[in-house]
Scaffold this active site. Sequence first.
Site, PDB file in Angstrom:
ATOM      1  N   SER A  35      45.912  34.967  43.985  1.00  8.94           N
ATOM      2  CA  SER A  35      45.375  33.613  43.804  1.00  8.94           C
ATOM      3  C   SER A  35      46.524  32.656  44.040  1.00  8.94           C
ATOM      4  O   SER A  35      47.690  32.997  43.768  1.00  8.94           O
ATOM      5  CB  SER A  35      44.851  33.464  42.374  1.00  8.94           C
ATOM      6  OG  SER A  35      44.697  32.100  42.057  1.00  8.94           O
ATOM      7  N   TYR A  75      46.311  33.886  33.290  1.00  7.33           N
ATOM      8  CA  TYR A  75      45.820  34.407  34.572  1.00  7.33           C
ATOM      9  C   TYR A  75      46.866  34.188  35.674  1.00  7.33           C
ATOM     10  O   TYR A  75      47.163  35.101  36.459  1.00  7.33           O
ATOM     11  CB  TYR A  75      44.515  33.687  34.899  1.00  7.33           C
ATOM     12  CG  TYR A  75      43.952  33.872  36.281  1.00  7.33           C
ATOM     13  CD1 TYR A  75      43.238  35.024  36.626  1.00  7.33           C
ATOM     14  CD2 TYR A  75      44.087  32.871  37.249  1.00  7.33           C
ATOM     15  CE1 TYR A  75      42.692  35.179  37.893  1.00  7.33           C
ATOM     16  CE2 TYR A  75      43.542  33.016  38.512  1.00  7.33           C
ATOM     17  CZ  TYR A  75      42.841  34.168  38.837  1.00  7.33           C
ATOM     18  OH  TYR A  75      42.303  34.314  40.097  1.00  7.33           O
TER      19      TYR A  75
HETATM   20  N1  LIG Z   1      36.598  32.570  42.933  1.00  7.56           N
HETATM   21  C1  LIG Z   1      37.763  31.917  42.987  1.00  7.56           C
HETATM   22  O1  LIG Z   1      37.823  30.667  43.033  1.00  7.56           O
HETATM   23  C2  LIG Z   1      39.045  32.669  43.050  1.00  7.56           C
HETATM   24  C3  LIG Z   1      40.235  31.991  43.363  1.00  7.56           C
HETATM   25  C4  LIG Z   1      41.423  32.713  43.511  1.00  7.56           C
HETATM   26  C5  LIG Z   1      41.407  34.081  43.335  1.00  7.56           C
HETATM   27  N2  LIG Z   1      40.247  34.718  42.996  1.00  7.56           N
HETATM   28  C6  LIG Z   1      40.276  36.163  42.809  1.00  7.56           C
HETATM   29  O2  LIG Z   1      39.251  36.750  43.589  1.00  7.56           O
HETATM   30  C7  LIG Z   1      38.754  37.930  42.934  1.00  7.56           C
HETATM   31  C8  LIG Z   1      37.241  37.858  42.796  1.00  7.56           C
HETATM   32  O3  LIG Z   1      36.886  36.647  42.147  1.00  7.56           O
HETATM   33  P1  LIG Z   1      35.367  36.289  41.818  1.00  7.56           P
HETATM   34  O4  LIG Z   1      35.285  34.820  41.736  1.00  7.56           O
HETATM   35  O5  LIG Z   1      34.462  37.038  42.731  1.00  7.56           O
HETATM   36  O6  LIG Z   1      35.281  36.885  40.324  1.00  7.56           O
HETATM   37  P2  LIG Z   1      34.079  37.526  39.491  1.00  7.56           P
HETATM   38  O7  LIG Z   1      32.764  37.141  40.008  1.00  7.56           O
HETATM   39  O8  LIG Z   1      34.412  37.261  38.047  1.00  7.56           O
HETATM   40  O9  LIG Z   1      34.278  39.060  39.775  1.00  7.56           O
HETATM   41  C9  LIG Z   1      35.214  39.839  39.105  1.00  7.56           C
HETATM   42  C10 LIG Z   1      34.693  41.247  39.084  1.00  7.56           C
HETATM   43  O10 LIG Z   1      35.660  42.061  38.409  1.00  7.56           O
HETATM   44  C11 LIG Z   1      34.946  43.041  37.673  1.00  7.56           C
HETATM   45  N3  LIG Z   1      35.776  43.519  36.568  1.00  7.56           N
HETATM   46  C12 LIG Z   1      36.265  42.818  35.515  1.00  7.56           C
HETATM   47  N4  LIG Z   1      36.964  43.617  34.701  1.00  7.56           N
HETATM   48  C13 LIG Z   1      36.930  44.856  35.261  1.00  7.56           C
HETATM   49  C14 LIG Z   1      37.455  46.119  34.880  1.00  7.56           C
HETATM   50  N5  LIG Z   1      38.153  46.304  33.749  1.00  7.56           N
HETATM   51  N6  LIG Z   1      37.220  47.179  35.686  1.00  7.56           N
HETATM   52  C15 LIG Z   1      36.503  47.033  36.820  1.00  7.56           C
HETATM   53  N7  LIG Z   1      35.968  45.866  37.240  1.00  7.56           N
HETATM   54  C16 LIG Z   1      36.170  44.798  36.445  1.00  7.56           C
HETATM   55  C17 LIG Z   1      33.681  42.328  37.194  1.00  7.56           C
HETATM   56  O11 LIG Z   1      32.589  43.217  37.057  1.00  7.56           O
HETATM   57  P3  LIG Z   1      32.212  43.926  35.682  1.00  7.56           P
HETATM   58  O12 LIG Z   1      32.412  42.894  34.606  1.00  7.56           O
HETATM   59  O13 LIG Z   1      30.835  44.429  35.845  1.00  7.56           O
HETATM   60  O14 LIG Z   1      33.179  45.055  35.606  1.00  7.56           O
HETATM   61  C18 LIG Z   1      33.371  41.398  38.365  1.00  7.56           C
HETATM   62  O15 LIG Z   1      32.477  42.021  39.262  1.00  7.56           O
HETATM   63  C19 LIG Z   1      39.514  38.021  41.612  1.00  7.56           C
HETATM   64  O16 LIG Z   1      40.640  38.850  41.762  1.00  7.56           O
HETATM   65  C20 LIG Z   1      39.974  36.594  41.379  1.00  7.56           C
HETATM   66  O17 LIG Z   1      41.137  36.517  40.575  1.00  7.56           O
HETATM   67  C21 LIG Z   1      39.062  34.050  42.848  1.00  7.56           C
END
Ligand SMILES: NC(=O)c1ccc[n+]([C@@H]2O[C@H](COP(=O)([O-])OP(=O)(O)OC[C@H]3O[C@@H](n4cnc5c(N)ncnc54)[C@H](OP(=O)(O)O)[C@@H]3O)[C@@H](O)[C@H]2O)c1
Length: 252
Positions: A131, A144
């Site tokens: 990120s 984070y």
């Molecule tokens: N969206 C943004 O603006 C943004 C910006 C910068 C970086 N990112 C990065 O992009 C990635 C995806 O983001 P997103 O927005 O799609 O997030 P999200 O919708 O919250 O997805 C995160 C996923 O991680 C899984 N997860 C959480 N804890 C876990 C564990 N212990 N074991 C296995 N799976 C686990 C969750 O599923 P379960 O709870 O079912 O396990 C969920 O499917 C992340 O790494 C985030 O830091 C996102």
Amino acid sequence: MKLSGSTALVTGVGVGNLGHHFVQQLLERGAKRVYATARRPENIDAPGAEVLRLDLTDRGSVAAAAAHAHDVGLLINNASVSFPGLALSDGDPDLIRTLFDTNVHGTLHMVRAFAPVLATNGGGALLNVLSSAAWATADGFHVYAASKAALWSMTDSLRAELSAQGTHVSSLVFGMAGTPVVKALADAVAGPGALDDMMTDPAIVVSRALDGLESGRTEILADRLAVDAKAALSGGGPSVYATLTGAQPGPA
Ligand SMILES: NC(=O)c1ccc[n+]([C@@H]2O[C@H](COP(=O)([O-])OP(=O)(O)OC[C@H]3O[C@@H](n4cnc5c(N)ncnc54)[C@H](OP(=O)(O)O)[C@@H]3O)[C@@H](O)[C@H]2O)c1
């Protein structure tokens, strides 16, 4: 890396989130098999993929996934937790530990379990999802941000360590994508639609990530926030500190 004909495993697959788009676009680009994983497989929306339950924080679960998915040539470490509002200085220490157990140690469990699998399958590739918070923190996301900074450094070290077995190690950096969780949070904090202009479509972020993997990039900057954050590290770009936290970075 050639994605057509590849076998990939994606962590953190849910409904409409980044993991969902990774799975969908890998299949669209001709991947032979894609394992879609999360702690709660019932939440996985990934038609055409093989769904696996996987908890990054449980080494037994990670080992079982590596034993089952022994044909993987591309590992996408996308899962993370962010716990908005959790502060370094006085936040719940157990939550801080859970966040690091997931984002840092959990990702490392995955790499350690799958490195031999990648080696067996010709080296392959590993993509860690970071990120721009790794380079410029944001209010409410300081723990984070620290975890993503650790993951940034770890990704560079893993590149050095895994080069001998021919594994390409890459990072994906971006600031804000309109996934359901992030959009809901932004709407709640800033008002409906107020931050939409800062968000990149998650499908576009993933498309840039896969283009970067296919062209062998080691660091993929997928939105303007990431580009600005990286430039600001050397003082050569606009101040993302001012944009994201309202604070000035101070004299160099
Ligand atoms: N969206 C943004 O603006 C943004 C910006 C910068 C970086 N990112 C990065 O992009 C990635 C995806 O983001 P997103 O927005 O799609 O997030 P999200 O919708 O919250 O997805 C995160 C996923 O991680 C899984 N997860 C959480 N804890 C876990 C564990 N212990 N074991 C296995 N799976 C686990 C969750 O599923 P379960 O709870 O079912 O396990 C969920 O499917 C992340 O790494 C985030 O830091 C996102």
